[in-house]
Design an enzyme around this catalytic site. Structure first.
Site, PDB file in Angstrom:
ATOM      1  N   ASP A   1       0.943  -1.131   0.186  1.00 26.07           N
ATOM      2  CA  ASP A   1      -0.015   0.018  -0.163  1.00 26.07           C
ATOM      3  C   ASP A   1       0.832   1.351   0.003  1.00 26.07           C
ATOM      4  O   ASP A   1       1.621   1.420   0.861  1.00 26.07           O
ATOM      5  CB  ASP A   1      -0.855  -0.083   1.093  1.00 26.07           C
ATOM      6  CG  ASP A   1      -1.811   1.189   1.254  1.00 26.07           C
ATOM      7  OD1 ASP A   1      -2.785   1.001   0.619  1.00 26.07           O
ATOM      8  OD2 ASP A   1      -1.524   2.181   2.008  1.00 26.07           O
TER       9      ASP A   1
ATOM     10  N   TYR B   1       2.688   9.696   0.392  1.00 25.24           N
ATOM     11  CA  TYR B   1       3.703   9.040   1.330  1.00 25.24           C
ATOM     12  C   TYR B   1       5.202   8.981   0.777  1.00 25.24           C
ATOM     13  O   TYR B   1       5.993   8.881   1.633  1.00 25.24           O
ATOM     14  CB  TYR B   1       3.387   7.522   1.440  1.00 25.24           C
ATOM     15  CG  TYR B   1       2.081   7.134   2.008  1.00 25.24           C
ATOM     16  CD1 TYR B   1       1.232   7.974   2.586  1.00 25.24           C
ATOM     17  CD2 TYR B   1       1.625   5.856   2.028  1.00 25.24           C
ATOM     18  CE1 TYR B   1      -0.049   7.702   3.155  1.00 25.24           C
ATOM     19  CE2 TYR B   1       0.432   5.384   2.088  1.00 25.24           C
ATOM     20  CZ  TYR B   1      -0.382   6.297   2.740  1.00 25.24           C
ATOM     21  OH  TYR B   1      -1.662   6.128   3.262  1.00 25.24           O
TER      22      TYR B   1
ATOM     23  N   LYS C   1      -2.400   5.987  -4.293  1.00 23.69           N
ATOM     24  CA  LYS C   1      -3.783   6.599  -3.781  1.00 23.69           C
ATOM     25  C   LYS C   1      -3.603   8.268  -4.722  1.00 23.69           C
ATOM     26  O   LYS C   1      -2.566   8.649  -4.659  1.00 23.69           O
ATOM     27  CB  LYS C   1      -3.948   6.972  -2.568  1.00 23.69           C
ATOM     28  CG  LYS C   1      -3.937   5.692  -1.605  1.00 23.69           C
ATOM     29  CD  LYS C   1      -4.400   5.906  -0.453  1.00 23.69           C
ATOM     30  CE  LYS C   1      -4.111   4.433   0.359  1.00 23.69           C
ATOM     31  NZ  LYS C   1      -2.786   4.484   0.850  1.00 23.69           N
TER      32      LYS C   1
ATOM     33  N   HIS D   1      -7.742   9.273  -2.206  1.00 23.13           N
ATOM     34  CA  HIS D   1      -7.312   9.235  -0.710  1.00 23.13           C
ATOM     35  C   HIS D   1      -8.194   9.755   0.377  1.00 23.13           C
ATOM     36  O   HIS D   1      -8.152   9.189   1.105  1.00 23.13           O
ATOM     37  CB  HIS D   1      -5.816  10.016  -0.728  1.00 23.13           C
ATOM     38  CG  HIS D   1      -5.059   9.440   0.364  1.00 23.13           C
ATOM     39  ND1 HIS D   1      -3.653   9.473   0.288  1.00 23.13           N
ATOM     40  CD2 HIS D   1      -5.245   9.053   1.384  1.00 23.13           C
ATOM     41  CE1 HIS D   1      -2.972   9.181   1.298  1.00 23.13           C
ATOM     42  NE2 HIS D   1      -3.900   8.521   2.078  1.00 23.13           N
TER      43      HIS D   1
HETATM   44  N1  LIG Z   1      -5.869   5.503   3.484  1.00 24.22           N
HETATM   45  C1  LIG Z   1      -5.321   6.421   4.449  1.00 24.22           C
HETATM   46  O1  LIG Z   1      -5.692   7.533   4.780  1.00 24.22           O
HETATM   47  C2  LIG Z   1      -4.116   5.953   5.207  1.00 24.22           C
HETATM   48  C3  LIG Z   1      -4.120   6.415   6.643  1.00 24.22           C
HETATM   49  C4  LIG Z   1      -3.040   5.838   7.515  1.00 24.22           C
HETATM   50  C5  LIG Z   1      -2.382   4.739   7.103  1.00 24.22           C
HETATM   51  N2  LIG Z   1      -2.746   4.040   6.036  1.00 24.22           N
HETATM   52  C6  LIG Z   1      -2.212   3.048   5.519  1.00 24.22           C
HETATM   53  O2  LIG Z   1      -1.868   2.075   6.438  1.00 24.22           O
HETATM   54  C7  LIG Z   1      -0.551   1.801   6.843  1.00 24.22           C
HETATM   55  C8  LIG Z   1      -0.659   1.339   8.268  1.00 24.22           C
HETATM   56  O3  LIG Z   1      -0.861   2.529   9.121  1.00 24.22           O
HETATM   57  P1  LIG Z   1      -1.200   2.858  10.656  1.00 24.22           P
HETATM   58  O4  LIG Z   1      -1.682   3.769  11.080  1.00 24.22           O
HETATM   59  O5  LIG Z   1      -2.036   1.386  11.055  1.00 24.22           O
HETATM   60  O6  LIG Z   1       0.110   2.421  11.290  1.00 24.22           O
HETATM   61  P2  LIG Z   1       1.382   3.390  11.751  1.00 24.22           P
HETATM   62  O7  LIG Z   1       0.943   3.991  13.040  1.00 24.22           O
HETATM   63  O8  LIG Z   1       1.819   3.837  10.472  1.00 24.22           O
HETATM   64  O9  LIG Z   1       2.360   2.168  12.055  1.00 24.22           O
HETATM   65  C9  LIG Z   1       2.205   1.195  12.937  1.00 24.22           C
HETATM   66  C10 LIG Z   1       3.172   1.285  13.746  1.00 24.22           C
HETATM   67  O10 LIG Z   1       3.268   0.092  14.652  1.00 24.22           O
HETATM   68  C11 LIG Z   1       4.540  -0.586  14.550  1.00 24.22           C
HETATM   69  N3  LIG Z   1       4.327  -2.065  14.356  1.00 24.22           N
HETATM   70  C12 LIG Z   1       3.960  -2.818  13.455  1.00 24.22           C
HETATM   71  N4  LIG Z   1       3.779  -4.089  13.984  1.00 24.22           N
HETATM   72  C13 LIG Z   1       4.014  -3.986  15.086  1.00 24.22           C
HETATM   73  C14 LIG Z   1       3.970  -5.354  15.916  1.00 24.22           C
HETATM   74  N5  LIG Z   1       3.845  -6.520  15.681  1.00 24.22           N
HETATM   75  N6  LIG Z   1       4.230  -4.909  17.417  1.00 24.22           N
HETATM   76  C15 LIG Z   1       4.536  -3.512  17.720  1.00 24.22           C
HETATM   77  N7  LIG Z   1       4.607  -2.787  16.847  1.00 24.22           N
HETATM   78  C16 LIG Z   1       4.412  -2.839  15.569  1.00 24.22           C
HETATM   79  C17 LIG Z   1       5.463  -0.275  13.623  1.00 24.22           C
HETATM   80  O11 LIG Z   1       6.570   0.049  13.686  1.00 24.22           O
HETATM   81  P3  LIG Z   1       7.954  -0.738  13.133  1.00 24.22           P
HETATM   82  O12 LIG Z   1       7.922  -0.271  11.606  1.00 24.22           O
HETATM   83  O13 LIG Z   1       9.037  -0.351  13.939  1.00 24.22           O
HETATM   84  O14 LIG Z   1       7.466  -2.075  13.406  1.00 24.22           O
HETATM   85  C18 LIG Z   1       4.687   1.163  13.328  1.00 24.22           C
HETATM   86  O15 LIG Z   1       5.628   2.346  13.356  1.00 24.22           O
HETATM   87  C19 LIG Z   1       0.170   2.939   6.272  1.00 24.22           C
HETATM   88  O16 LIG Z   1       1.424   2.361   6.335  1.00 24.22           O
HETATM   89  C20 LIG Z   1      -0.545   3.230   5.130  1.00 24.22           C
HETATM   90  O17 LIG Z   1       0.028   2.130   4.149  1.00 24.22           O
HETATM   91  C21 LIG Z   1      -3.794   4.719   5.198  1.00 24.22           C
END
Ligand SMILES: NC(=O)c1ccc[n+]([C@@H]2O[C@H](COP(=O)([O-])OP(=O)(O)OC[C@H]3O[C@@H](n4cnc5c(N)ncnc54)[C@H](OP(=O)(O)O)[C@@H]3O)[C@@H](O)[C@H]2O)c1
Length: 305
Positions: free
Chosen positions: A55, A60, A90, A123
């Protein structure tokens, strides 16, 4: 050819021509700040582990390193062909204008070094005046999106073969309803925030999802089951019939996040998660302004927050 450590289940997308399937877990690529070298290495490692869905978004800044990682993985034989992958990008708000949609997708493809996307998403349900800095949105630049013409241009992207499917992100049920009035190709995905703390009880559509956060009951379930909090949250998402995009650039955590397919949550655990108080974690106040199309969070989210 290396054998991936995990085979991730797939779901069929309903509006795509032909048999387009999407792995139920994908790797997110959004990070602030983004270290391109770390991200590229993580994607290659992710491909070794078995991730096949990625994704990204023009916002980004991760399209170039993702494309480079895919290219390298193909060269190394970690993946046999582009067709094995599911790549999403997006359309950013400054390009959410009918005449800018196809050029924006072509620019994303150029950065990725790909001939087509598997999924292209709007987006956010808001436009802003085009400017040189895509990463910055000024309050006074916010403007309503012309849903009909922008969606028409998204459909054109699919017809041109630049993407296998199209969808939206951060849309409420009401805004999705507006798109459906004139869509000739309905959105195949609505990518939204979803986790045990924001369960999307109203807007659940089966689209991809991101994010997990913890509450005491999740912690307790994780400890009792010998799983991590992340695994309980991701398993919960999977059992809701949704797909997830999870960002980790850490090999151990990328592997851990795939360890959700050989066990299930009990009725009691599901019921406890269902009782967690609800709160949207990413309300996105920056899209609310007295001069913009959404004057309150209530208007942005149509009461769904
Ligand atoms: N469409 C939209 O508007 C939108 C908005 C937000 C996000 N997204 C998508 O969704 C993805 C994820 O976003 P998010 O907001 O969920 O995540 P996030 O807040 O970007 O990241 C999650 C954090 O959790 C950590 N993590 C991951 N797996 C873990 C585990 N098993 N145990 C402990 N920590 C863990 C990661 O650190 P480490 O890397 O150090 O493991 C990361 O820093 C994005 O990268 C993007 O592709 C889309």
């Amino acid at each position: 050819m290396e054998k991936p450590s995990f085979t991730i289940p797939k779901v069929r997308l309903n509006s795509a021509a032909g048999a387009l399937v999407m792995p139920v877990i994908g790797l997110g690529t959004s990070a602030d700040p983004l270290d391109e070298v770390v991200m590229k290495a993580a994607v290659i490692e992710g491909l070794r582990l078995g991730y096949r869905q990625f994704d990204t978004a023009s916002k980004y800044g991760s399209e170039v390193p993702l494309g480079e990682a895919i290219d390298e993985a193909l060269g190394l034989g970690i993946v046999r062909s582009r067709e094995e992958l599911f790549v999403t990008s997006k359309l950013w708000c400054s390009d959410s204008h009918a005449d800018r949609v196809v050029p924006a997708l072509k620019e994303s493809l150029r950065k990725l070094g790909l001939e087509y996307l598997d999924l292209y998403l709007v987006h956010w349900p808001i436009s802003c005046k085009p400017g040189p800095d895509v990463h910055h949105v000024d309050e006074e630049d916010l403007m309503p999106m012309d849903f009909e013409s922008v969606w028409g241009a998204m459909e054109e992207c699919q017809r041109l073969g630049l993407t296998k499917s199209i969808g939206v992100s951060n849309f409420t049920c009401k805004k999705l309803g507006t798109i459906l009035i004139f869509a000739t190709i309905p959105p195949s995905v609505n990518q939204v925030e979803m986790n045990p703390v924001w369960q999307q009880k109203k807007g659940r559509t089966g689209g991809p999802t991101w994010s997990w956060r913890t509450r005491p009951s999740i912690q307790e379930i994780a400890e009792a089951r010998g799983k991590s909090v992340a695994q309980v949250c991701l398993r919960w998402i999977y059992e809701q019939g949704a797909t997830a995009v999870v960002k980790s650039f850490n090999k151990g955590r990328m592997r851990e996040n795939l360890g959700i397919f050989d066990w299930e949550l009990s009725e009691d655990e599901l019921e406890r998660i269902g009782r967690i108080p609800q709160k949207r974690m990413l309300p996105k106040e920056k899209f609310v302004s007295p001069t913009g199309p959404y004057k309150s969070l209530d208007e942005l989210w149509d009461g769904e927050f």
